[in-house]
Design a protein around this motif. Sequence first.
Motif, PDB file in Angstrom:
ATOM      1  N   MET B 147      -5.740   8.888  -5.667  1.00 19.22           N
ATOM      2  CA  MET B 147      -5.153   7.874  -4.695  1.00 19.22           C
ATOM      3  C   MET B 147      -6.003   6.860  -4.222  1.00 19.22           C
ATOM      4  SD  MET B 147      -2.858   9.799  -1.921  1.00 19.22           S
ATOM      5  CE  MET B 147      -1.681   8.789  -1.162  1.00 19.22           C
ATOM      6  N   LEU B 148      -7.420   7.063  -3.899  1.00 21.45           N
ATOM      7  CA  LEU B 148      -8.140   6.160  -3.237  1.00 21.45           C
ATOM      8  C   LEU B 148      -8.590   5.113  -4.545  1.00 21.45           C
ATOM      9  CD1 LEU B 148     -10.418   8.026  -0.745  1.00 21.45           C
ATOM     10  CD2 LEU B 148      -8.569   6.473  -0.170  1.00 21.45           C
ATOM     11  N   PHE B 149      -8.732   5.676  -5.716  1.00 20.18           N
ATOM     12  CA  PHE B 149      -9.175   4.992  -6.825  1.00 20.18           C
ATOM     13  C   PHE B 149      -8.381   4.360  -7.521  1.00 20.18           C
ATOM     14  CE2 PHE B 149     -13.232   6.387  -5.557  1.00 20.18           C
ATOM     15  CZ  PHE B 149     -14.253   5.344  -6.184  1.00 20.18           C
ATOM     16  N   THR B 150      -7.027   4.375  -7.058  1.00 20.85           N
ATOM     17  CA  THR B 150      -5.662   3.621  -7.664  1.00 20.85           C
ATOM     18  C   THR B 150      -5.607   2.330  -6.847  1.00 20.85           C
ATOM     19  OG1 THR B 150      -4.535   5.716  -8.470  1.00 20.85           O
ATOM     20  CG2 THR B 150      -3.030   3.611  -8.035  1.00 20.85           C
ATOM     21  N   ALA B 151      -5.640   2.598  -5.503  1.00 22.44           N
ATOM     22  CA  ALA B 151      -5.406   1.383  -4.795  1.00 22.44           C
ATOM     23  C   ALA B 151      -5.793   1.585  -3.519  1.00 22.44           C
ATOM     24  CB  ALA B 151      -3.904   0.934  -4.668  1.00 22.44           C
ATOM     25  N   TYR B 152      -6.296   0.392  -2.591  1.00 17.94           N
ATOM     26  CA  TYR B 152      -6.746   0.681  -1.431  1.00 17.94           C
ATOM     27  C   TYR B 152      -5.890   1.053  -0.456  1.00 17.94           C
ATOM     28  CZ  TYR B 152     -11.290  -1.754  -2.364  1.00 17.94           C
ATOM     29  OH  TYR B 152     -12.467  -2.069  -2.867  1.00 17.94           O
ATOM     30  N   GLN B 153      -4.517   0.845  -0.610  1.00 19.40           N
ATOM     31  CA  GLN B 153      -3.456   1.342   0.411  1.00 19.40           C
ATOM     32  C   GLN B 153      -3.360   2.848   0.419  1.00 19.40           C
ATOM     33  OE1 GLN B 153      -2.449  -1.030  -1.544  1.00 19.40           O
ATOM     34  NE2 GLN B 153      -1.014  -0.614  -3.088  1.00 19.40           N
ATOM     35  N   GLY B 154      -4.050   3.500  -0.662  1.00 17.84           N
ATOM     36  CA  GLY B 154      -3.899   5.108  -0.815  1.00 17.84           C
ATOM     37  C   GLY B 154      -4.662   5.597   0.552  1.00 17.84           C
ATOM     38  N   ILE B 155      -5.414   4.732   1.386  1.00 12.19           N
ATOM     39  CA  ILE B 155      -6.197   5.307   2.251  1.00 12.19           C
ATOM     40  C   ILE B 155      -5.227   5.510   3.736  1.00 12.19           C
ATOM     41  CG2 ILE B 155      -6.605   2.830   3.658  1.00 12.19           C
ATOM     42  CD1 ILE B 155      -9.654   3.749   3.543  1.00 12.19           C
ATOM     43  N   LEU B 156      -3.981   4.757   3.615  1.00 17.66           N
ATOM     44  CA  LEU B 156      -3.153   4.756   4.786  1.00 17.66           C
ATOM     45  C   LEU B 156      -2.819   6.250   4.893  1.00 17.66           C
ATOM     46  CD1 LEU B 156      -1.097   1.639   3.699  1.00 17.66           C
ATOM     47  CD2 LEU B 156      -3.092   1.804   5.540  1.00 17.66           C
ATOM     48  N   PHE B 157      -2.689   6.960   3.689  1.00 12.39           N
ATOM     49  CA  PHE B 157      -2.005   8.429   3.855  1.00 12.39           C
ATOM     50  C   PHE B 157      -3.025   9.223   4.192  1.00 12.39           C
ATOM     51  CE2 PHE B 157       0.355   5.631   1.189  1.00 12.39           C
ATOM     52  CZ  PHE B 157       1.618   5.799   1.868  1.00 12.39           C
ATOM     53  N   MET B 158      -4.369   8.966   4.743  1.00 14.93           N
ATOM     54  CA  MET B 158      -5.306   9.967   4.992  1.00 14.93           C
ATOM     55  C   MET B 158      -5.142  10.886   5.952  1.00 14.93           C
ATOM     56  SD  MET B 158      -8.472   7.785   6.730  1.00 14.93           S
ATOM     57  CE  MET B 158      -8.046   6.807   8.149  1.00 14.93           C
ATOM     58  N   PRO B 159      -3.967  10.696   7.109  1.00 13.59           N
ATOM     59  CA  PRO B 159      -3.623  11.804   7.958  1.00 13.59           C
ATOM     60  C   PRO B 159      -3.128  12.932   7.356  1.00 13.59           C
ATOM     61  CG  PRO B 159      -2.983   9.607   8.843  1.00 13.59           C
ATOM     62  CD  PRO B 159      -3.648   9.366   7.413  1.00 13.59           C
ATOM     63  N   LEU B 160      -2.071  12.670   6.236  1.00 11.25           N
ATOM     64  CA  LEU B 160      -1.655  13.625   5.937  1.00 11.25           C
ATOM     65  C   LEU B 160      -2.732  14.410   4.720  1.00 11.25           C
ATOM     66  CD1 LEU B 160       1.315  11.749   4.263  1.00 11.25           C
ATOM     67  CD2 LEU B 160       1.287  13.110   6.274  1.00 11.25           C
ATOM     68  N   VAL B 161      -3.515  13.667   3.981  1.00 12.82           N
ATOM     69  CA  VAL B 161      -4.483  14.404   3.091  1.00 12.82           C
ATOM     70  C   VAL B 161      -5.362  15.383   4.258  1.00 12.82           C
ATOM     71  CG1 VAL B 161      -6.635  13.967   1.829  1.00 12.82           C
ATOM     72  CG2 VAL B 161      -4.779  12.634   1.580  1.00 12.82           C
ATOM     73  N   PHE B 162      -5.867  14.807   5.592  1.00 13.07           N
ATOM     74  CA  PHE B 162      -6.657  15.657   6.298  1.00 13.07           C
ATOM     75  C   PHE B 162      -5.788  16.840   6.913  1.00 13.07           C
ATOM     76  CE2 PHE B 162      -8.268  16.645  10.333  1.00 13.07           C
ATOM     77  CZ  PHE B 162      -9.644  16.280  10.301  1.00 13.07           C
TER      78      PHE B 162
END
Lengths: 106, 392
Positions: B147-162
């Motif tokens: 996700m992170l290495f596809t697009a920077y906006q992947g970072i927005l979903f970090m609460p879900l990953v955490f």
Amino acid sequence: MTIEMMHPHNRLWAVFWVSCALIAAALVPRAWALRLLYTDADTRQRTRLAMEIVAKREGWILSDVQLREVRWSGLRIIHRQHTRGMDPETCYNFGFTDLVLRPCDS
Amino acid sequence: MLLRSLLFIGLQSFAVLMALLHEYLGVATDEAKYLLDIPYPHPPLIRWILGLSDGWQYQELFWRIVFSSLLMHCIWLVWDMGRVLTREQRVTLCGLWLFSGAFLLQAGTVMMAPVTAVQALCLCWMLTRPDMLERWSAWLGVLWLSMLFTAYQGILFMPLVFVALQKAHLPSWQRWLAFFIPLGLLGLYTLTNPLAIASMGLAGSMGVGIPLAESLTRVVRIWMLGGGLALGILGCIGMIRSRNTPLIFAFVLLVTYVFLSFRNYYAILFIPLLIAGLSGIHGRSLLRSSAFVLALQIVVGIWVFLSIPFPERSGARDVGAALRSANVGGTVLIAGSFGHEWQYELPGPVRRYRPELLQESDAVVCLQPCGDLGAELWIRLADASEEIWLRK
């Protein structure tokens, strides 16, 4: 190798850690070569100016120019012309003072 | 089984239709950037994969179909996420995914936002499957990294990953490393690509100087574009009622991001979060009138699709065809402002026009006046859509 390591789930974790290590190994030398860009404001400003002047003079599209190394005296860049199929690519060195392009292999 | 097969064929046909529509509209500048693997603004994973096939004649159509199919077939995940709902409500949930305005506008585009939306939906789906999350937690790490290495906006979903990593019952060191190492690598990648930093600065400052009310209106517009009227509102209510903190936090991050950089194509990022908000136990009461909700979604989705104009087609494709028929394969100079689609469509390398570079080029495209090129060396191509000059 233990039986636990051979479990597909653990193997996938191993793939994840190895991928992370490989990405880091590829990125660290590149980031190190550009360190002056982030540690010295004057070099950063000179780099920006030099890139803009050279790109304008050569008619290059700025996104076709990749910065490979920043030195006190000048830059090393790769000019990759993005086209369909193989992209023509040339490496150049140039100094901040003369801005004359010299192929890296010369 | 027959019903599933028919549904599969129907969805795939829809995907191909959307891809063909965008193929007809032509390559947009951002799409060309990804198809040619031009290194900004996003990290390289997907654009590198796309770039491997850029010599292939049908590259554009192929990837349009792949991206569109991925979005369409996400409904199988949406169906599974709605396990606590009735059959009718699950059908409605799938319909809400398929008929949101952003989905209809963006299925078939070769952009990173739809890919991130698919990845985010996978994440939301994994969170509804704690048993699998525990057994196959490594997929979570791989998904986070991709996700992170596809697009920077992947970072927005970090609460879900955490939260997903917490639920995966991993040793604490592994949880923290799996969460932070990909973030660190993304930071490191960003340092190696100053152009990405510059373009992020530009994108992030889009909202500077714009009145607050106008910025908020744009955010609401993009949110509505993402969810449509039905999913946009019900998804948020479901999110709040279920007190799903990571989902709400991811939603707030996304709203903040859109507030700073309002692009219509970010609308699709809202859909997985809204679907996740509605797929839980509270979806039962919210989707009581499911037929009405679905009908409303379809009407609004189609209205959005018809009322928002697609970007005007650039002249690049016609000029490319004209140059190919004239057997031009060398450097082309372009005078005036142009996007990456010109690099994609033209047969040779593209450079900005400067009179001093004429000796090194085979053709000149004048999108703005070029001045006198010299009639003894250059001949104008007749019947072309733009002013094109060829070396004699």
